[in-house]
Structures are given as C-alpha cells and as structure tokens.
Scaffold this motif. Structure first.
Motif, PDB file in Angstrom:
ATOM      1  N   VAL A 338      -6.383  36.122  81.671  1.00 37.87           N
ATOM      2  CA  VAL A 338      -6.059  36.951  82.832  1.00 37.87           C
ATOM      3  C   VAL A 338      -7.320  37.209  83.653  1.00 37.87           C
ATOM      4  O   VAL A 338      -8.368  37.579  83.099  1.00 37.87           O
ATOM      5  N   ALA A 339      -7.215  36.998  84.963  1.00 42.39           N
ATOM      6  CA  ALA A 339      -8.278  37.378  85.887  1.00 42.39           C
ATOM      7  C   ALA A 339      -8.009  38.809  86.333  1.00 42.39           C
ATOM      8  O   ALA A 339      -6.949  39.103  86.902  1.00 42.39           O
ATOM      9  N   VAL A 340      -8.947  39.683  86.092  1.00 44.84           N
ATOM     10  CA  VAL A 340      -8.758  41.116  86.347  1.00 44.84           C
ATOM     11  C   VAL A 340      -9.033  41.431  87.813  1.00 44.84           C
ATOM     12  O   VAL A 340     -10.042  40.992  88.379  1.00 44.84           O
ATOM     13  N   ARG A 341      -8.141  42.207  88.433  1.00 49.29           N
ATOM     14  CA  ARG A 341      -8.301  42.618  89.829  1.00 49.29           C
ATOM     15  C   ARG A 341      -8.601  44.105  89.977  1.00 49.29           C
ATOM     16  O   ARG A 341      -9.262  44.525  90.922  1.00 49.29           O
ATOM     17  N   VAL A 382     -11.444  48.856  77.918  1.00 45.67           N
ATOM     18  CA  VAL A 382     -11.245  48.978  79.363  1.00 45.67           C
ATOM     19  C   VAL A 382     -11.771  47.711  80.033  1.00 45.67           C
ATOM     20  O   VAL A 382     -12.821  47.187  79.638  1.00 45.67           O
ATOM     21  N   VAL A 383     -11.049  47.225  81.037  1.00 42.55           N
ATOM     22  CA  VAL A 383     -11.521  46.071  81.800  1.00 42.55           C
ATOM     23  C   VAL A 383     -11.636  46.448  83.268  1.00 42.55           C
ATOM     24  O   VAL A 383     -10.985  47.383  83.757  1.00 42.55           O
ATOM     25  N   HIS A 384     -12.465  45.697  83.993  1.00 44.55           N
ATOM     26  CA  HIS A 384     -12.806  46.024  85.371  1.00 44.55           C
ATOM     27  C   HIS A 384     -12.639  44.797  86.270  1.00 44.55           C
ATOM     28  O   HIS A 384     -12.569  43.667  85.770  1.00 44.55           O
ATOM     29  N   PRO A 385     -12.588  45.014  87.587  1.00 41.02           N
ATOM     30  CA  PRO A 385     -12.399  43.889  88.510  1.00 41.02           C
ATOM     31  C   PRO A 385     -13.414  42.776  88.293  1.00 41.02           C
ATOM     32  O   PRO A 385     -14.587  43.029  87.962  1.00 41.02           O
ATOM     33  N   ASN A 386     -12.936  41.538  88.474  1.00 42.95           N
ATOM     34  CA  ASN A 386     -13.735  40.313  88.398  1.00 42.95           C
ATOM     35  C   ASN A 386     -14.058  39.879  86.974  1.00 42.95           C
ATOM     36  O   ASN A 386     -14.765  38.884  86.777  1.00 42.95           O
TER      37      ASN A 386
END
Length: 421
Positions: A338-341, A382-386
């Motif tokens: 998954v690419a995170v936005r 937790v994940v962040h954009p990009n």
C-alpha cells in the motif's frame, strides 16, 4: 446505445484509476495548450505508455488542446502539434477555430471534439461546428434538458454533456476573473480559481474593517457555486440522445475520481440491464457525499437555476479521507503493498473501495513499514504520507483499490443533495 463515460486523467496514476473504475474514455493534457496547466499533465515522453495502457484496456484517449492561444504562441503551437501528430490519440479536444484549422493542416485525419470552452449554447451553433467537420460537441453547461434534446436531434454527430463536477461562474469557463486579479489566464490553462476565494466587504471610510457579506465561522464565498451532479437525471439524458457523459476534475485527487466514476459506471450498467425498472440507488448518492464537493446542484438542466448559486460555506466538504492506494496483493496470504497518502494507525476502521461499488470495512491489523532502498520491513503502529507498507487486506482486494478513513457518519445531508433550479 449507452453513452460513453468520459473521465479526467491528469496524471499516470489518475489514468490507471480511471481505467480501473470503469471509464470508457479519458481526456488528458500535455505540457502546453490545455486548460489545466497546473494539473500535473503528461510529458511528450509519457504519452506513448499512457496511450498503450488505454488501448490495451479498450479505453479511448483524447488530448486536450482547448486553450485560446495568442498570436505570438502560434509557432509554438504548431511545433507542439507536430510532436503530437504521430501519437495515436483517438481525438483532440479543441475550442479555438484557429487551433482547429491548424490541426486540420498538420493532422488532417485527426478526429476533433469541440470543448465546452466554445460555448455551444444552441443547435444552430452546434450545426455550424458540425459543418466544420467536428465529430463530437460538448454542449455548454448552461443548456437545458430541452435544449440538449433538440440539439441532439438536429445533429448527425454525438453530443457530450458534463454530468458531474465544478461549475464556473462564467459561460462554460470563459472567465476573466483570474486574469484580472492575478494576471494568469483561465483561457490559457492557468486559472487560479479566485471564484473559490474568501471575500469581504470594506466600506471606504473604514479602512481595515472587513464586513462579511454573508457570515459564518469559515468566511464568505460569494462566487462559490455548488458542484454539478446529474446522477438522478441519467435516464432523461440518455433518452435525449446524449452520446457521452463527462466528469470534470483533472485537478482533483484519485479518491474523487474513483468515487465519482464507480457511481456513474454502476448506474449506467444498471440502466443498460433494465431501463424500464431503473431507479437511483440512495447508496450512490451517499457515495458522492464521501468525495470532495461543495454541495450539489442540477445546474441549468431545468432552466435558470436558483440553487446553483452560491454555497456560502467553506469551500469543500467530504465525509472520508483517502489514506492509501493498493499497489499489489499477494494471492498467497492476502497481504497488500500500500502506498500511504494520509496518516492512519493499527486499530483504525478503514474502508476498501473498488469498482462496481465494492466496499469492504475492516480493522487495520499489523503494519509492516517498507524501507526505501533495501525493501526491509519493520513493524509500526502509525504510518504517514509517502510511506509504503505491507498490511493484511480484506478478501477481494485488488491493485488500484483505495483505502479511506471515515471522518463523519457517511450519510448524505440535505444540503448536499442535487436539487432542481
């Protein structure tokens, strides 16, 4: 015959989304002479791959050349059209007669579609353009359903109408406000959208005292028209003889594109299966509320509108936020890359959406962050954009499906529903 569903494709990613979510055709721009100079757009080097992708999936691709070039830009335009000539676009979208004439000289067999920028507001104008060899006409948004019907009947070429997206406060986008306030011309693709800015009133003898014309806690948006939504009018448009239904939004994100496309694709397919018993599913309207919008209106379809006007609320509303795009799915264990936005975390309730109104709610489980360069993985909460990550996905997930996070109760408030003028 079912109308073509025509979608915006401002970038390669949006092109893939448009294809995945059911577009029959896409319109896209190059680096020059389109009306969305800030949309990302395609370089000359990117076009071959984009066109190959479209044609492998049976999707048509139309190049926007619908700006109004100044005289000193004509040599540059000619060089641009010479570069585009060998590429297998299915049509060019043009507005200016001079551009049309130049395309005829450089690519005499190229199919031409007339842009809404030409302001075709009546059947005589449409017949004029048909006489010039145009093969499709995008009718002005200001035309009524009766006008569309009589015009379509008078023509031997297809009519195209916008069914969803932003409305300008000028005739079909022929606006000078951006030029006047910023020096950047909307008619050459550089609109700064000053119609969406906040405005206040200042009385001459009270400098620095700003009086809102219509006050709320967000400010005042006196030019801020609602968005067009003709979902509930699809049967009328089809029976009127419309040949293509166009979605506005090359400047919008992939969540908007996917959400709108999957609704209209599903609605058109439902109509094709059983026209006599077709009705609008309330879930489709609810889905349109999840994407960025300013409230919805039927615009001019039923005459001069009384509700198109101004939404005096803060620019956009939406109930969901895009948080990720599925790049691939491992069939062996159901995990996806998954690419995170946008930020999300383990334990969040997400929705996975795909074509044909596929919608799966699930709780985020273990997150494995993929490190750039060496592709090693590490657990994270937790994940962040990009960022890119590996995570479990619901059964049925596929590449180019989207992950989104509900922000409010996903119901369609009354002020968002399309209403007649």
């Amino acid at each position: 015959m079912l109308p073509e569903l025509l979608a915006p494709a401002g970038t390669m990613e949006k092109l893939k989304i448009a294809i995945h979510y059911g577009a029959d055709a896409v319109y896209l721009g190059g680096e020059q002479f389109g009306l969305r100079a800030m949309a990302g757009n395609f370089s000359s080097d990117e076009f071959p791959a984009a066109l190959d992708l479209c044609h492998r999936h049976g999707v048509k691709a139309y190049l926007t050349v619908n700006s109004y070039p100044d005289d000193h830009q004509l040599d540059q335009l000619e060089r641009y059209l010479q570069r585009m000539a060998p590429l297998p676009f299915d049509a060019y979208i043009v507005a200016d007669p001079g551009v049309l004439r130049m395309v005829r000289r450089i690519s005499p067999h190229r199919e031409l579609h007339l842009s809404t920028q030409a302001n075709t507001i009546n059947r005589e104008a449409a017949l004029f353009w048909q006489d010039q060899g145009v093969s499709r006409i995008n009718l002005a948004r200001e035309m009524t359903l009766d006008g569309i019907r009589t015009t379509a009947k008078a023509l031997t070429i297809p009519c195209e109408v916008f069914v969803h997206g932003a409305l300008c406060i000028a005739y079909s986008g022929r606006c000078l406000l951006s030029s006047a306030l910023t020096g950047r011309s909307a008619n050459q693709g550089a609109c700064t959208q000053p119609c969406r800015w906040r405005y206040t009133l200042q009385e001459e003898s009270r400098p620095g005292v700003y009086l809102p014309i219509e006050e709320d806690h967000h400010g005042t948006f006196i030019f801020n028209s609602k968005d067009l939504c003709l979902l509930e009018q699809l049967p009328e448009l089809i029976s009127a003889g419309v040949g293509a239904l166009k979605i506005e939004g090359r400047m919008k994100g992939v969540h908007y594109l996917a959400g709108v496309l999957r609704v209209y694709r599903t609605a058109l397919d439902a109509y094709a299966r059983d026209p006599l018993h077709y009705s609008t599913d309330p879930a489709w309207l609810e889905e349109l509320a999840t994407v960025s919008n300013r409230g919805y209106t039927t615009g001019f379809l039923f005459g001069d509108p009384r509700d198109v006007g101004q939404s005096y609320q803060a620019g956009y509303q939406r109930s969901h936020q895009l948080v990720g795009v599925v790049e691939s799915v491992d069939p062996n264990n159901g995990t996806g890359l998954v690419a995170v936005r946008n930020r999300f975390r383990a334990g969040d309730q997400l929705e996975l959406i795909g074509p044909a109104m596929k919608q799966l709610t699930f709780t985020v489980g273990e997150l494995q962050l993929q490190h750039p360069g060496d592709d090693t993985l590490s657990a994270t909460e937790v994940v962040h954009p990009n960022q890119r990550l590996i995570m479990p996905l619901p059964a049925g997930a596929a590449p180019d499906d989207l992950l989104r996070l509900p922000q409010t109760d996903c119901t369609l408030p009354p002020e968002v529903r399309p209403s007649h003028g």
